[in-house]
Scaffold this motif. Structure first.
Motif, PDB file in Angstrom:
ATOM      1  N   PRO A   9       1.197  -0.914   0.058  1.00  0.00           N
ATOM      2  CA  PRO A   9       0.155  -0.307   0.243  1.00  0.00           C
ATOM      3  C   PRO A   9       1.266   1.595   0.161  1.00  0.00           C
ATOM      4  N   GLY A  10       0.471   2.442  -0.652  1.00  0.00           N
ATOM      5  CA  GLY A  10       1.245   3.800  -0.682  1.00  0.00           C
ATOM      6  C   GLY A  10       0.902   4.806   0.581  1.00  0.00           C
ATOM      7  N   HIS A  11       1.345   4.015   1.872  1.00  0.00           N
ATOM      8  CA  HIS A  11       1.319   4.622   3.243  1.00  0.00           C
ATOM      9  C   HIS A  11       2.662   4.941   3.290  1.00  0.00           C
ATOM     10  N   PRO A  12       3.347   5.544   4.303  1.00  0.00           N
ATOM     11  CA  PRO A  12       5.115   6.357   4.341  1.00  0.00           C
ATOM     12  C   PRO A  12       5.546   4.510   5.232  1.00  0.00           C
ATOM     13  N   GLN A  13       4.213   4.614   5.719  1.00  0.00           N
ATOM     14  CA  GLN A  13       4.427   3.213   6.848  1.00  0.00           C
ATOM     15  C   GLN A  13       4.915   2.210   6.359  1.00  0.00           C
ATOM     16  N   GLU A  14       4.166   1.733   5.200  1.00  0.00           N
ATOM     17  CA  GLU A  14       4.488   0.918   4.462  1.00  0.00           C
ATOM     18  C   GLU A  14       5.735   0.438   3.713  1.00  0.00           C
ATOM     19  N   LEU A  15       7.169   1.478   3.694  1.00  0.00           N
ATOM     20  CA  LEU A  15       8.458   1.492   3.505  1.00  0.00           C
ATOM     21  C   LEU A  15       9.080   0.770   4.208  1.00  0.00           C
ATOM     22  N   SER A  16       8.510   1.034   5.659  1.00  0.00           N
ATOM     23  CA  SER A  16       9.597   0.027   6.865  1.00  0.00           C
ATOM     24  C   SER A  16       9.436  -1.143   6.635  1.00  0.00           C
ATOM     25  N   THR A  17       8.136  -1.729   5.986  1.00  0.00           N
ATOM     26  CA  THR A  17       7.466  -3.298   5.946  1.00  0.00           C
ATOM     27  C   THR A  17       8.513  -3.400   4.455  1.00  0.00           C
ATOM     28  N   ALA A  18       8.417  -2.504   3.480  1.00  0.00           N
ATOM     29  CA  ALA A  18       9.168  -3.129   2.338  1.00  0.00           C
ATOM     30  C   ALA A  18      10.844  -3.345   2.651  1.00  0.00           C
ATOM     31  N   ARG A  19      11.369  -2.082   3.321  1.00  0.00           N
ATOM     32  CA  ARG A  19      12.204  -2.502   3.648  1.00  0.00           C
ATOM     33  C   ARG A  19      12.438  -4.422   4.467  1.00  0.00           C
ATOM     34  N   ARG A  20      11.499  -4.537   5.510  1.00  0.00           N
ATOM     35  CA  ARG A  20      11.604  -5.859   6.378  1.00  0.00           C
ATOM     36  C   ARG A  20      11.919  -6.625   5.402  1.00  0.00           C
ATOM     37  N   TRP A  21      10.764  -6.981   3.936  1.00  0.00           N
ATOM     38  CA  TRP A  21      10.382  -7.849   3.164  1.00  0.00           C
ATOM     39  C   TRP A  21      11.852  -8.080   2.767  1.00  0.00           C
ATOM     40  N   THR A  22      11.830  -6.802   2.052  1.00  0.00           N
ATOM     41  CA  THR A  22      13.413  -6.959   1.800  1.00  0.00           C
ATOM     42  C   THR A  22      14.482  -7.878   2.044  1.00  0.00           C
ATOM     43  N   ARG A  23      14.938  -7.719   3.124  1.00  0.00           N
ATOM     44  CA  ARG A  23      16.141  -8.156   4.150  1.00  0.00           C
ATOM     45  C   ARG A  23      15.346  -9.704   4.622  1.00  0.00           C
ATOM     46  N   ALA A  24      14.263 -10.065   4.828  1.00  0.00           N
ATOM     47  CA  ALA A  24      14.062 -11.926   4.717  1.00  0.00           C
ATOM     48  C   ALA A  24      13.776 -12.253   3.581  1.00  0.00           C
ATOM     49  N   THR A  25      13.561 -11.444   2.413  1.00  0.00           N
ATOM     50  CA  THR A  25      14.084 -12.314   0.882  1.00  0.00           C
ATOM     51  C   THR A  25      15.006 -12.560   0.506  1.00  0.00           C
ATOM     52  N   LEU A  26      16.008 -11.617   0.839  1.00  0.00           N
ATOM     53  CA  LEU A  26      17.529 -11.798   0.907  1.00  0.00           C
ATOM     54  C   LEU A  26      17.870 -12.773   1.427  1.00  0.00           C
ATOM     55  N   ASN A  27      17.727 -12.541   2.326  1.00  0.00           N
ATOM     56  CA  ASN A  27      18.876 -13.165   3.444  1.00  0.00           C
ATOM     57  C   ASN A  27      19.643 -13.568   3.840  1.00  0.00           C
ATOM     58  N   GLY A  28      20.582 -12.873   4.074  1.00  0.00           N
ATOM     59  CA  GLY A  28      22.220 -13.309   4.010  1.00  0.00           C
ATOM     60  C   GLY A  28      22.390 -13.125   2.184  1.00  0.00           C
ATOM     61  N   HIS A  29      21.939 -12.465   1.159  1.00  0.00           N
ATOM     62  CA  HIS A  29      22.457 -11.704   0.277  1.00  0.00           C
ATOM     63  C   HIS A  29      23.298 -10.588   0.546  1.00  0.00           C
ATOM     64  N   PRO A  30      24.849 -11.151  -0.014  1.00  0.00           N
ATOM     65  CA  PRO A  30      25.886 -10.108  -0.055  1.00  0.00           C
ATOM     66  C   PRO A  30      25.577  -8.441  -0.552  1.00  0.00           C
ATOM     67  N   ARG A  31      24.324  -8.420  -1.129  1.00  0.00           N
ATOM     68  CA  ARG A  31      23.442  -6.878  -1.380  1.00  0.00           C
ATOM     69  C   ARG A  31      23.133  -6.915  -0.795  1.00  0.00           C
ATOM     70  N   SER A  32      22.103  -7.379   0.375  1.00  0.00           N
ATOM     71  CA  SER A  32      21.145  -6.944   0.669  1.00  0.00           C
ATOM     72  C   SER A  32      20.635  -5.615   1.983  1.00  0.00           C
ATOM     73  N   GLU A  33      21.808  -5.470   1.792  1.00  0.00           N
ATOM     74  CA  GLU A  33      21.769  -3.998   2.887  1.00  0.00           C
ATOM     75  C   GLU A  33      21.526  -2.708   1.977  1.00  0.00           C
ATOM     76  N   ASP A  34      22.735  -3.060   0.571  1.00  0.00           N
ATOM     77  CA  ASP A  34      22.463  -1.776  -0.641  1.00  0.00           C
ATOM     78  C   ASP A  34      20.681  -2.482  -0.788  1.00  0.00           C
TER      79      ASP A  34
END
Length: 137
Positions: A9-34
């Motif tokens: 959803p296009g709400h500012p608070q969803e940006l942190s949800t997108a960030r957490r989803w990215t971290r979980a999806t990449l799960n240790g990938h060498p470029r996950s923080e980037d």
């Protein structure tokens, strides 16, 4: 190449949800923080500058993972006549540096689409021998 996608959803608070989803999806990938930073910056642009930030708006994040690259694509809902571009804002400006950060982290950044919706794609290379030297679990 596996591709993972999710619409937020296009709400500012969803940006942190997108960030957490990215971290979980990449799960240790060498470029996950980037990737987390890039998703946050591109998602912020979508929510701030397009219809993605309106009541029924949303933005879509796609992650494509291969042995040599990680591709991040963020798609907005459009309804803006401006095209995302790298800017050099005045030193005291409080915004306008997001794409500069994305371009500094990525090997390439492309913008596709028009005022009905744009996708900004960042490609990050992965060191060729990372996966061969990574410990097995």
């Amino acid at each position: 190449m596996p591709t993972h996608g999710r619409t937020f959803p296009g709400h500012p608070q969803e940006l942190s949800t997108a960030r957490r989803w990215t971290r979980a999806t990449l799960n240790g990938h060498p470029r996950s923080e980037d990737a987390e930073l890039i998703v946050t910056e591109l998602g912020t642009n979508a929510v701030t500058h397009t219809a993605s930030g309106k009541d029924a708006g949303a933005f879509r994040v796609s992650l494509t993972i291969s042995d040599r690259a990680l591709t991040i694509a963020v798609t907005d809902c459009g309804h803006t006549k401006t095209t995302p571009e790298i800017q050099v804002p005045p030193l005291k400006a409080t915004h306008g540096r997001g794409l500069v950060l994305v371009a500094a982290l990525a090997d390439s950044v492309t913008v596709q689409g028009d005022e009905s919706g744009r996708t900004v794609t960042a490609e990050l290379s992965v060191r060729a021998n990372f996966w061969e030297s990574a410990p097995c679990s």
